[in-house]
Write an enzyme that holds these catalytic residues in place. Sequence first.
Site, short mmCIF file in Angstrom:
data_model
loop_
_atom_site.label_atom_id
_atom_site.label_comp_id
_atom_site.label_asym_id
_atom_site.label_seq_id
_atom_site.Cartn_x
_atom_site.Cartn_y
_atom_site.Cartn_z
N THR A 186 0.83 -1.22 0.00
CA THR A 186 0.00 0.00 0.00
C THR A 186 0.85 1.25 0.00
O THR A 186 1.82 1.34 0.76
CB THR A 186 -0.87 0.04 1.29
OG1 THR A 186 -1.78 -1.04 1.21
CG2 THR A 186 -1.61 1.35 1.44
N THR A 204 -4.91 1.76 -2.04
CA THR A 204 -4.59 0.34 -1.92
C THR A 204 -5.69 -0.55 -2.50
O THR A 204 -6.85 -0.11 -2.59
CB THR A 204 -4.40 -0.04 -0.44
OG1 THR A 204 -3.90 -1.36 -0.32
CG2 THR A 204 -5.70 0.05 0.34
N VAL A 215 -13.24 -3.62 4.42
CA VAL A 215 -12.57 -2.33 4.23
C VAL A 215 -11.47 -2.24 5.28
O VAL A 215 -11.69 -2.56 6.46
CB VAL A 215 -13.57 -1.16 4.39
CG1 VAL A 215 -12.86 0.17 4.41
CG2 VAL A 215 -14.60 -1.19 3.26
N GLY A 216 -10.30 -1.81 4.88
CA GLY A 216 -9.18 -1.72 5.81
C GLY A 216 -9.02 -0.32 6.38
O GLY A 216 -9.95 0.48 6.41
N ASP A 217 -7.82 -0.04 6.81
CA ASP A 217 -7.51 1.27 7.41
C ASP A 217 -7.29 2.36 6.37
O ASP A 217 -7.43 3.54 6.66
CB ASP A 217 -6.25 1.16 8.28
CG ASP A 217 -5.05 0.71 7.45
OD1 ASP A 217 -5.20 -0.22 6.61
OD2 ASP A 217 -3.95 1.28 7.61
N GLY A 238 0.32 -2.16 6.18
CA GLY A 238 0.31 -3.43 6.90
C GLY A 238 -1.11 -3.88 7.17
O GLY A 238 -2.04 -3.46 6.47
N VAL A 239 -1.26 -4.69 8.18
CA VAL A 239 -2.58 -5.28 8.45
C VAL A 239 -3.50 -4.22 9.06
O VAL A 239 -3.36 -3.82 10.22
CB VAL A 239 -2.44 -6.50 9.37
CG1 VAL A 239 -3.81 -7.11 9.67
CG2 VAL A 239 -1.55 -7.54 8.70
N GLY A 240 -4.44 -3.77 8.25
CA GLY A 240 -5.26 -2.61 8.60
C GLY A 240 -6.06 -2.76 9.87
O GLY A 240 -6.35 -1.76 10.54
C1 SD4 Z 1 -5.19 -2.89 4.44
N1 SD4 Z 1 -3.39 -1.51 5.23
O1 SD4 Z 1 -6.06 -3.02 3.58
C2 SD4 Z 1 -3.94 -2.13 4.05
C3 SD4 Z 1 -3.00 -3.09 3.41
C4 SD4 Z 1 -1.63 -2.58 3.26
O2 SD4 Z 1 0.40 -2.65 2.33
O3 SD4 Z 1 -1.17 -1.68 3.87
N2 SD4 Z 1 -0.88 -3.08 2.43
O4 SD4 Z 1 -5.26 -3.38 5.56
#
Ligand code: SD4
Length: 326
Positions: A186, A204, A215-217, A238-240
Amino acid sequence: MKRRNFIKSGAIGVASVGVLACETEKAPVQNVNSKPGLPISIATWAPNVDAVDAAMAAMENGGSSLDGVEKGGSVPEANPKDMSVGYGGRPDRDGKVTLDACIMDWEMNAGSVAFLQGIKHPLSVARRVMEKTPHVMLAGAGAQQFAIEEGFEVENILTEEAEKQYKEWVKTSEYKPVANIELHDTIGIMAIDESEKLAGACTTSGMAYKMHGRVGDSPIIGAGMYVDDEIGGAVATGVGELVLKTCGSFLIVELMRQGRSPQEACEEGVKRIASKLKDFEQFQVGFLAIDKVGNHGAYAIQKGFNYAINQGGETKVYDSDFLVKA
Ligand code: SD4
């Protein structure tokens, strides 16, 4: 841009995410009282060197930092080899590419789209939401309808390569994000232009093989990105889910407001995740922050996070420090 400088000395790491790899160097220790120089553009992940250069070029040609971050973010969005952003992004577990993006300027104007399908440049749609609607966020079919009304074309953004990888994944359908190979790159990008105005953006395709509708962060103002022109800005990757639960980017900006340097604020943001979320060690989150004079900092849960910066025309890529040291 004037000079692209991949310094090959000291501790050199290689970006371990996605297919795009790039040599990096260890981030410098900065004197927070210095004025390292403006304009500046800075983005998550070393392969986004082209994005920070594009942002800088936009600002050199009379554009604002808002133009800069939109232009910068559009680079990976258009690149099919970047399989975490825009065109070429990996799909969800139903095989659909769904995009999240947000943008924010120096006057607290903000726009965002979530769960948007079929549009190559979600960040530009987010900017239109900001500039042309009374709202901050549009999602799903409504976001697509708005994009169409604004002249965006609906296209198939699932590339052959992404489809091929998805078909392989479907055979086991295992969803277990592993740090740094959780298939993300992202882009969170920030810029300060010559008139010292700060803007930020994030775009992203989200976590690969996520549930349909997740839906992520990244499109959430204050989670994946936040800027306050008085203080500075922060972006997350990263992991949203971990970032959402801790309001990551907002937290970092608020820590800078209390006097932390960008580096200290990013470290405290990661430590907040570590102190509150029991399973944090399984995942990667990286934060990147800048203050108003162009000092920057970054910190991650795991090894492997890096970032690109163009400061005064000179492009560099740095490795971020991290919490979990074996
Ligand atoms: C998400 N934060 O959808 C995003 C993914 C991401 O690098 O950062 N990828 O959680």
